[in-house]
Enzyme design. Structure first.
Site: not given
Length: 978
Positions: A36, A74, A110
């Site tokens: 994170s 993005a 992931e």
């Protein structure tokens, strides 16, 4: 993992450059880092940098590549394809676990992708915030108490994975890979990426750091030297620099010599302390540092000195039990570490692990007689049957066997009856018997024993079951009807003078005939019992003592006359039980394990013994001693005193005390046979034989001091050429045209055999020998003849056969009793049998022979014969001490004896001869016999030395062991092929 999504992916991001090492398995990245960004945006780069720099060679920008996306990306659909590509190109997945990462959809995606395409075994967890807790009962992470993992990870692991705690690291502002706490945690993560144990990775990091420092110092010194050279610009400075470089090289070589000798001393100490595997590791390191005859000879000595054939260490836990299929091809090892590992034993020198381990706490394993079923027993009364039809992928047969509710303890033994239809299990809660005729639906049929049972075994006929009890006794059960076991008899307890054990009986084994039962106990003894009358077992002889701690397992070899026992004292003992009442220990205990030995089994052919222990190794012991030469067939008899091979290798000729010469066909080395009738013509014993190189001409010499020349074109009908000539010792020149014969007057005569073998005397006799001539030998080029007498050796230049010229005299220090001579195949070395020793001379300069090294010692009486094999590296010597010794003479300055002397000759060994292919050695004895020795074992050992030593050791020195032992030598992987 994107901006605003709090997830972040791990990694380097940019394209690789050629200076980067491959991270392993051919993938671009060693690891993919997922995290994170919101909470670990600072920690992730530090983790990446630490992983890439640990154990980094000085000439590379990084040790390996770790993928971390540190750009502001993005969240667009096309970006996922680049992430997929990075995941596919990574060997490991590292998750920086935190509540924020758990909530991130990108981290979850992931992880989900990784689990779908790769294995959870390659997913590493580093906790940076929150909590992780494993629920043993559920076999999964606790959903209530774990706060930092994505939901897709629940149910992904079969057993609790190891994870590291980085919560403290996240609080540090300036992290450095040299901080002890952080470095230790990074080593935990980096070790699997490097495919090294953590200790080895630390050692590699230290060694790379030391190398870098040495390089810096050396560079500074060189630059300083160049500065001086440029400033002075003198020839003297240049010369001084060259001299310094030369001195440095000499110093390096001396350091290497000292290092390998240090390793040899450490190896000797390890061997003496009962650790031949460690000795082999050290010997392998020495050969890697300096591959010469000294290091190889030391390694040969270690290999020959142990009966270990191979050691298995690949993913083996502490071995609790073992089983071998009846065809000997498959080994199962059960460990306390909750795994069963299967091995293919088709090649005993190089066993191969089969498939993935079978999981579950395993204390006991057993194969059915047909090898199709494996039974495993472990904790909490659990017993499982496995279908072994595909050895690489065993399939579990149904659920675990339904044991009674009261069966909650350890299953300590499992055994199939010989018909394969009955399975008995023994444990803390007693004994259960199952009908496994239908393997998928086993049926429990009886429970004969309720007390603790440590071991059990069926008799070969299947009618009797022996159960070793925690109450110091063995109970015998009639099993003709497995559903109704009948108690037959019981061995006594060993107290108040009774003939039984004084400790729990932890192992039992029947002989193949079923008449004898062996029992091993925690009282450190083994007992043999006559169980011919099952109702009254009778102890045979005295207890077998020799172990110094609890006996853990016993096993009979297939013939029933050899018993193996293993113990917590780390040893294996072999016993000859041919006389059941007087079993005899065979030799010293076998040493190789470094912790308790828990289990033992023989292969069905009886040639290999397999042991497993708590040192997490399985050792295969070779009981045939395959590295020693083996006697071929029965000795050739007939009053023989000399022997020689013909160049074709198929023909052996012997001279005898019955005045004859015999021709033998040795095409089948185990079954030689006479060819034609014995050759006559000598009026006394025949004690020398020699062939011309083309094999068509042979000469024989006798005690009567006559020599006869024979035409051997047809070995069935040899023809005598000319009349006998005076002499006894003889030698052919390599061209086959010249024969040297000694004479009674201390001279040597040369004879020309060019005219179809008919001898014609050449020139004058060779004179000047101060004593009777005992031995002669031509050099391979035919230009030099060595003549040995009672006290000296004379070299003759016979390039001109009509006018030989005497050369230098190697009897510099004076010689005594020279009875044999032999040139090496390259002609540069002369071996001299001198009293009880052998001396090697360098005769490359024929005018000035030089003695090489120290005498070869080992014989205890006069040397009678010496002979080189055609491969130049093997020398055989024979003596009146009734032995033959083989020597490795790869380095003529430092010959090394190969193994122990060859014995079995009833009297003096008067001559030795190698077959042309070097596979056979013929040795003739004064007591009228010739023994043929198979040299393939020693030849194979020499040609496969590294492979054999690696098989024995199981591995080479690890990096940490290497640095701890020889820190100044660059690490080398010595057993990379295993």
């Amino acid at each position: 993992m994107w901006p605003g999504a709090e997830g972040n992916l791990a990694t380097s991001g940019n394209t690789s450059d050629s200076s980067d090492p491959a991270p392993g398995r051919g993938r671009r990245y060693a690891a993919f880092l997922s995290y994170s960004r919101a909470v670990d945006g600072k920690l992730a780069p530090a983790v990446q940098e630490a992983l890439q720099q640990m154990a980094k060679p000085w000439y590379r920008p990084r040790a390996l590549r770790v993928f971390r996306d540190d750009a502001s990306l993005a969240a667009n659909p096309g970006l996922w394809h680049s992430i997929e590509a990075a995941l596919d190109d990574s060997e490991f997945f590292i998750l920086l676990a935190s509540p924020q990462a758990a909530a991130s959809p990108w981290v979850s995606r992931e992880v989900e992708y990784w689990l779908a395409h790769r294995s959870s075994e390659r997913l590493l967890i580093a906790l940076t915030d929150g909590a992780i807790e494993w629920d043993d009962r559920a076999g999964d992470f606790s959903r209530e108490k774990t706060t930092c993992l994505p939901s897709v990870l629940y149910g992904a692991f079969a057993t609790e994975p190891r994870w590291i705690d980085l919560r403290e690291a996240r609080r540090v502002e300036q992290l450095s890979s040299r901080m002890p706490y952080f470095r230790d945690r990074m080593a935990d993560l980096a070790a699997p990426l490097h495919h090294l144990p953590k200790d080895d990775l630390f050692a590699a990091d230290i060694q790379q750091h030391r190398r870098t420092q040495r390089l810096i110092r050396a560079t500074v010194a060189i630059l300083a030297g160049l500065t001086v050279l440029l400033g002075v610009a003198s020839v003297e400075a240049v010369n001084n620099t060259k001299a310094a470089i030369k001195q440095q090289r000499v110093a390096e070589e001396q350091r290497r010599i000292a290092t390998v000798r240090q390793l040899a001393a450490l190896g000797d100490a390890a061997d003496a302390l009962g650790n031949p595997r460690r000795a082999a590791m050290l010997g392998l390191a020495a050969v890697a540092i300096s591959n010469n005859s000294e290091t190889k000879a030391n390694l040969i000595r270690v290999v020959e000195g142990t009966t270990i054939n191979s050691t298995l260490i690949d993913r083996i836990g502490s071995v609790a039990s073992m089983a071998i299929t009846s065809d000997g091809r498959t080994l199962a090892t059960g460990s306390f570490d909750e795994e069963v590992v299967l091995w293919d034993l088709s090649d005993r020198d190089h066993p191969v692990r089969l498939g993935s381990p079978l999981t579950g706490a395993v204390e006991a394993v057993a194969f059915s007689p047909d090898g199709r079923t494996l039974a495993t027993g472990g904790l909490k009364g659990e017993v499982v049957l496995w279908d072994m039809s595909d050895r690489d992928r065993p399939a579990r047969l149904g659920s675990r066997l339904a044991t009674p509710a009261s069966w909650t303890g350890l299953v300590q033994a499992v055994a199939f009856a010989p018909d394969g239809r009955t399975l008995a299990i023994g444990g803390i809660n007693g004994t259960l018997v199952w009908d496994v005729s239908d393997r998928a639906r086993p049926v429990r049929v009886s429970a004969p024993e309720s007390g603790a049972v440590d071991s059990l075994a069926f008799s070969p006929d299947g009618h009797t079951l022996a159960t070793g009890r925690g109450l110091f006794t063995v109970v015998l059960w009639e099993m003709t009807d497995p559903s109704r076991p009948v108690r037959l008899g019981e061995t006594p307890e060993g107290y108040q003078g009774r003939a039984g054990h004084a400790g729990a009986v932890v192992s039992v084994a029947f002989t193949p005939d079923g008449r004898t039962l062996a029992t091993g106990s925690r009282d450190k003894t083994v007992m043999l019992w006559d169980v011919s009358d099952r109702s009254r077992p009778v102890r045979l002889g005295e207890p077998l003592t020799g172990h110094t701690d609890r006996v853990e397992s016993v096993a009979f070899a297939p013939g029933g006359r050899l018993l193996a026992t293993v113990s917590q004292d780390k040893t294996v003992i072999l016993w000859d039980t041919s006389d059941r009442s007087h079993a005899v220990r065979l030799g010293e205990p076998l040493i190789g394990h470094t912790d308790w030995v828990e289990s033992v089994a023989f292969t069905p052919d009886g040639r290999t013994l397999v042991t497993g222990g708590r040192d997490k190794t399985v050792i295969l012991w070779d009981l045939s001693d395959r590295s020693r030469p083996v006697r071929l067939g029965e000795p050739l008899t007939g009053a023989m005193r000399a022997a020689a091979f013909a160049p074709d290798g198929r023909t052996l000729v012997t001279g005898s005390e019955d005045f004859t010469v015999k021709v033998w066909d040795v095409s089948d080395r185990n079954r030689p046979f006479l060819v034609g009738e014995p050759l006559t013509g000598h009026p006394d014993w025949v004690d020398s034989v020699a062939f011309a190189p083309d094999g068509r001409t042979m000469a024989t010499g006798g005690v009567d001091k006559t020599v006869i020349v024979w035409n051997m074109s047809d070995r069935r009908w040899p023809l005598r050429l000319g009349e006998p000539t005076s002499g006894s010792s003889l030698s052919f020149a390599p061209d086959g045209r010249t024969l040297a014969i000694n004479r009674l007057d201390r001279t040597v005569m040369l004879w020309d055999l060019s005219e179809h073998g008919w001898p014609v005397r050449l020139g004058k006799p060779l004179t000047g020998h101060s004593a009777p001539v005992e031995a002669m030998a031509f050099a391979p080029d035919g230009r030099t003849l060595a003549v040995g007498g009672t006290n000296n050796i004379v070299l003759w230049d016979v390039s001109n056969r009509d006018r030989p010229v005497r050369l230098g005299d190697p009897s510099i220090d004076g010689l005594e009793l020279v009875r044999s001579l032999a040139f090496s195949p390259d002609g540069r070395t002369l071996a001299v049998g001198h009293v009880n020793d052998v001396i090697l001379w360098d005769v490359s300069n024929r005018d000035r022979p030089a003695r090489l090294g120290e005498p070869l010692t080992g014989h205890t009486d006069w040397i009678e014969s010496v002979a080189f094999a055609l491969d130049e590296h093997l020398l055989a010597t024979s003596s009146r001490d009734k032995t033959v010794i083989l020597w490795d003479v790869s380095d003529h300055n430092q010959p090394v004896r190969l193994g122990e002397p060859l014995t079995g000759h009833p009297d003096w060994v008067e001559s030795v001869a190698f077959a042309p292919d070097g596979r056979t050695l013929a040795a003739s004895s004064k007591t009228k016999t010739v023994i043929l020795w198979d040299l393939d074992p020693i030849r194979n050992l020499r040609s496969n030395l590294i492979k054999r030593a690696c098989a024995i050791a199981g591995r080479g020195l690890t990096l940490s062991e290497w640095i701890a032992t020889i820190p100044d030598e660059p690490f080398q992987e010595t057993c990379s092929t295993r």
